[in-house]
Design a protein around this motif. Sequence first.
Motif, PDB file in Angstrom:
ATOM      1  N   GLU A 235       0.805  -1.219   0.000  1.00  0.00           N
ATOM      2  CA  GLU A 235       0.000   0.000   0.000  1.00  0.00           C
ATOM      3  C   GLU A 235       0.839   1.269   0.000  1.00  0.00           C
ATOM      4  O   GLU A 235       0.451   2.276  -0.600  1.00  0.00           O
ATOM      5  N   ASP A 236       1.972   1.265   0.675  1.00  0.00           N
ATOM      6  CA  ASP A 236       2.819   2.461   0.757  1.00  0.00           C
ATOM      7  C   ASP A 236       3.589   2.736  -0.527  1.00  0.00           C
ATOM      8  O   ASP A 236       4.102   3.836  -0.721  1.00  0.00           O
ATOM      9  N   ASP A 237       3.679   1.764  -1.409  1.00  0.00           N
ATOM     10  CA  ASP A 237       4.430   1.895  -2.664  1.00  0.00           C
ATOM     11  C   ASP A 237       3.532   2.512  -3.737  1.00  0.00           C
ATOM     12  O   ASP A 237       3.107   1.848  -4.673  1.00  0.00           O
ATOM     13  N   VAL A 238       3.275   3.806  -3.611  1.00  0.00           N
ATOM     14  CA  VAL A 238       2.357   4.465  -4.545  1.00  0.00           C
ATOM     15  C   VAL A 238       2.921   4.527  -5.963  1.00  0.00           C
ATOM     16  O   VAL A 238       2.172   4.632  -6.924  1.00  0.00           O
ATOM     17  N   GLY A 239       4.247   4.424  -6.115  1.00  0.00           N
ATOM     18  CA  GLY A 239       4.856   4.447  -7.442  1.00  0.00           C
ATOM     19  C   GLY A 239       4.879   3.098  -8.126  1.00  0.00           C
ATOM     20  O   GLY A 239       5.226   2.995  -9.284  1.00  0.00           O
ATOM     21  N   SER A 240       4.530   2.041  -7.402  1.00  0.00           N
ATOM     22  CA  SER A 240       4.547   0.676  -7.938  1.00  0.00           C
ATOM     23  C   SER A 240       5.922   0.307  -8.498  1.00  0.00           C
ATOM     24  O   SER A 240       6.105   0.128  -9.692  1.00  0.00           O
ATOM     25  N   HIS A 241       6.900   0.195  -7.603  1.00  0.00           N
ATOM     26  CA  HIS A 241       8.279  -0.183  -7.958  1.00  0.00           C
ATOM     27  C   HIS A 241       8.328  -1.685  -8.219  1.00  0.00           C
ATOM     28  O   HIS A 241       8.880  -2.450  -7.434  1.00  0.00           O
ATOM     29  N   THR A 242       7.734  -2.113  -9.310  1.00  0.00           N
ATOM     30  CA  THR A 242       7.461  -3.531  -9.538  1.00  0.00           C
ATOM     31  C   THR A 242       8.186  -4.142 -10.731  1.00  0.00           C
ATOM     32  O   THR A 242       8.127  -5.352 -10.925  1.00  0.00           O
ATOM     33  N   ILE A 243       8.861  -3.329 -11.537  1.00  0.00           N
ATOM     34  CA  ILE A 243       9.560  -3.850 -12.716  1.00  0.00           C
ATOM     35  C   ILE A 243      11.045  -3.972 -12.420  1.00  0.00           C
ATOM     36  O   ILE A 243      11.711  -2.982 -12.106  1.00  0.00           O
ATOM     37  N   CYS A 244      11.575  -5.183 -12.537  1.00  0.00           N
ATOM     38  CA  CYS A 244      13.011  -5.401 -12.378  1.00  0.00           C
ATOM     39  C   CYS A 244      13.670  -5.097 -13.720  1.00  0.00           C
ATOM     40  O   CYS A 244      13.566  -5.878 -14.668  1.00  0.00           O
ATOM     41  N   ALA A 245      14.338  -3.955 -13.772  1.00  0.00           N
ATOM     42  CA  ALA A 245      14.965  -3.498 -15.015  1.00  0.00           C
ATOM     43  C   ALA A 245      16.481  -3.568 -14.910  1.00  0.00           C
ATOM     44  O   ALA A 245      17.051  -3.396 -13.832  1.00  0.00           O
ATOM     45  N   VAL A 246      17.111  -3.815 -16.039  1.00  0.00           N
ATOM     46  CA  VAL A 246      18.559  -3.688 -16.171  1.00  0.00           C
ATOM     47  C   VAL A 246      18.748  -2.342 -16.859  1.00  0.00           C
ATOM     48  O   VAL A 246      18.489  -2.205 -18.053  1.00  0.00           O
TER      49      VAL A 246
ATOM     50  N   GLY B 170      12.527  14.150 -15.001  1.00  0.00           N
ATOM     51  CA  GLY B 170      12.599  14.561 -13.602  1.00  0.00           C
ATOM     52  C   GLY B 170      12.846  13.453 -12.603  1.00  0.00           C
ATOM     53  O   GLY B 170      12.629  13.634 -11.404  1.00  0.00           O
ATOM     54  N   ASN B 171      13.321  12.307 -13.076  1.00  0.00           N
ATOM     55  CA  ASN B 171      13.583  11.154 -12.207  1.00  0.00           C
ATOM     56  C   ASN B 171      15.049  10.758 -12.362  1.00  0.00           C
ATOM     57  O   ASN B 171      15.362   9.776 -13.033  1.00  0.00           O
ATOM     58  N   ASP B 172      15.940  11.524 -11.740  1.00  0.00           N
ATOM     59  CA  ASP B 172      17.375  11.276 -11.886  1.00  0.00           C
ATOM     60  C   ASP B 172      17.789  10.078 -11.044  1.00  0.00           C
ATOM     61  O   ASP B 172      17.942  10.181  -9.825  1.00  0.00           O
ATOM     62  N   LEU B 173      17.971   8.944 -11.701  1.00  0.00           N
ATOM     63  CA  LEU B 173      18.358   7.711 -11.021  1.00  0.00           C
ATOM     64  C   LEU B 173      19.871   7.569 -10.865  1.00  0.00           C
ATOM     65  O   LEU B 173      20.340   6.603 -10.278  1.00  0.00           O
ATOM     66  N   THR B 174      20.633   8.523 -11.397  1.00  0.00           N
ATOM     67  CA  THR B 174      22.088   8.443 -11.292  1.00  0.00           C
ATOM     68  C   THR B 174      22.621   9.210 -10.089  1.00  0.00           C
ATOM     69  O   THR B 174      23.748   8.966  -9.660  1.00  0.00           O
ATOM     70  N   ALA B 175      21.837  10.120  -9.542  1.00  0.00           N
ATOM     71  CA  ALA B 175      22.286  10.942  -8.421  1.00  0.00           C
ATOM     72  C   ALA B 175      22.109  10.186  -7.101  1.00  0.00           C
ATOM     73  O   ALA B 175      21.002   9.769  -6.774  1.00  0.00           O
ATOM     74  N   PRO B 176      23.186  10.019  -6.329  1.00  0.00           N
ATOM     75  CA  PRO B 176      23.071   9.361  -5.026  1.00  0.00           C
ATOM     76  C   PRO B 176      22.172  10.159  -4.080  1.00  0.00           C
ATOM     77  O   PRO B 176      22.183  11.390  -4.083  1.00  0.00           O
TER      78      PRO B 176
ATOM     79  N   GLY C  72      22.690   5.787  -6.343  1.00  0.00           N
ATOM     80  CA  GLY C  72      22.774   6.247  -7.729  1.00  0.00           C
ATOM     81  C   GLY C  72      23.101   5.053  -8.615  1.00  0.00           C
ATOM     82  O   GLY C  72      23.829   4.153  -8.201  1.00  0.00           O
ATOM     83  N   LEU C  73      22.506   5.021  -9.788  1.00  0.00           N
ATOM     84  CA  LEU C  73      22.654   3.860 -10.669  1.00  0.00           C
ATOM     85  C   LEU C  73      23.609   4.120 -11.821  1.00  0.00           C
ATOM     86  O   LEU C  73      23.785   5.255 -12.256  1.00  0.00           O
ATOM     87  N   SER C  74      24.165   3.035 -12.322  1.00  0.00           N
ATOM     88  CA  SER C  74      25.024   3.031 -13.509  1.00  0.00           C
ATOM     89  C   SER C  74      24.448   2.025 -14.494  1.00  0.00           C
ATOM     90  O   SER C  74      23.767   1.070 -14.089  1.00  0.00           O
ATOM     91  N   PRO C  75      24.725   2.209 -15.785  1.00  0.00           N
ATOM     92  CA  PRO C  75      24.248   1.224 -16.761  1.00  0.00           C
ATOM     93  C   PRO C  75      24.666  -0.190 -16.354  1.00  0.00           C
ATOM     94  O   PRO C  75      25.784  -0.412 -15.892  1.00  0.00           O
ATOM     95  N   GLY C  76      23.719  -1.110 -16.476  1.00  0.00           N
ATOM     96  CA  GLY C  76      23.960  -2.506 -16.113  1.00  0.00           C
ATOM     97  C   GLY C  76      23.423  -2.873 -14.746  1.00  0.00           C
ATOM     98  O   GLY C  76      23.275  -4.062 -14.437  1.00  0.00           O
ATOM     99  N   ASP C  77      23.139  -1.873 -13.901  1.00  0.00           N
ATOM    100  CA  ASP C  77      22.561  -2.161 -12.588  1.00  0.00           C
ATOM    101  C   ASP C  77      21.145  -2.700 -12.759  1.00  0.00           C
ATOM    102  O   ASP C  77      20.415  -2.292 -13.666  1.00  0.00           O
ATOM    103  N   ARG C  78      20.760  -3.609 -11.872  1.00  0.00           N
ATOM    104  CA  ARG C  78      19.379  -4.118 -11.828  1.00  0.00           C
ATOM    105  C   ARG C  78      18.651  -3.342 -10.747  1.00  0.00           C
ATOM    106  O   ARG C  78      19.138  -3.231  -9.628  1.00  0.00           O
ATOM    107  N   TRP C  79      17.465  -2.819 -11.090  1.00  0.00           N
ATOM    108  CA  TRP C  79      16.762  -1.934 -10.176  1.00  0.00           C
ATOM    109  C   TRP C  79      15.257  -2.092 -10.350  1.00  0.00           C
ATOM    110  O   TRP C  79      14.776  -2.254 -11.468  1.00  0.00           O
ATOM    111  N   CYS C  80      14.527  -2.050  -9.260  1.00  0.00           N
ATOM    112  CA  CYS C  80      13.061  -2.080  -9.305  1.00  0.00           C
ATOM    113  C   CYS C  80      12.558  -0.684  -9.650  1.00  0.00           C
ATOM    114  O   CYS C  80      12.590   0.208  -8.805  1.00  0.00           O
TER     115      CYS C  80
END
Length: 128
Positions: free
Chosen positions: A31-42, A55-61, A69-77
């Motif tokens: 219920e608290d996951d309003v963004g639905s972090h449900t896709i495991c992406a590479v 507006g969703n900077d996934l590289t900034a720590p 912060g993510l780099s290419p090749g990381d697996r992330w929900c």
Amino acid sequence: MERNVLGGELQLCGTDPVTGFFRDGCCNTGEDDVGSHTICAVVTREFLDHQRSIGNDLTAPMPMYGFPGLSPGDRWCVTAVNWARAYAAGVAAPVVLAATNAAVLDLVPLEALQEHAVDVPDDPSSLL
């Protein structure tokens, strides 16, 4: 126990860095996951660039959230909505189906996820 989009037990997405809304390595949701972090992406460079452009900077720590912060090749929900936006823009990240939560199917069609599937055996029933 949460299920993946193939109907089997939800598999681990990533531990380096530790992913998941609950930082448990899996794309579990609740219920608290309003963004639905449900896709495991590479994540790819193109996907990360697209996310930054919306507006969703996934590289900034962000240490306060345990986010390195993510780099290419990381697996992330990633969130279903933002992955779908990248899909519509032609820069969707590859998806690990066995680690993608079935809850995403309320927002993203299985066919779209399958178009970008990685790490899928010839016989997906072997994952059940």
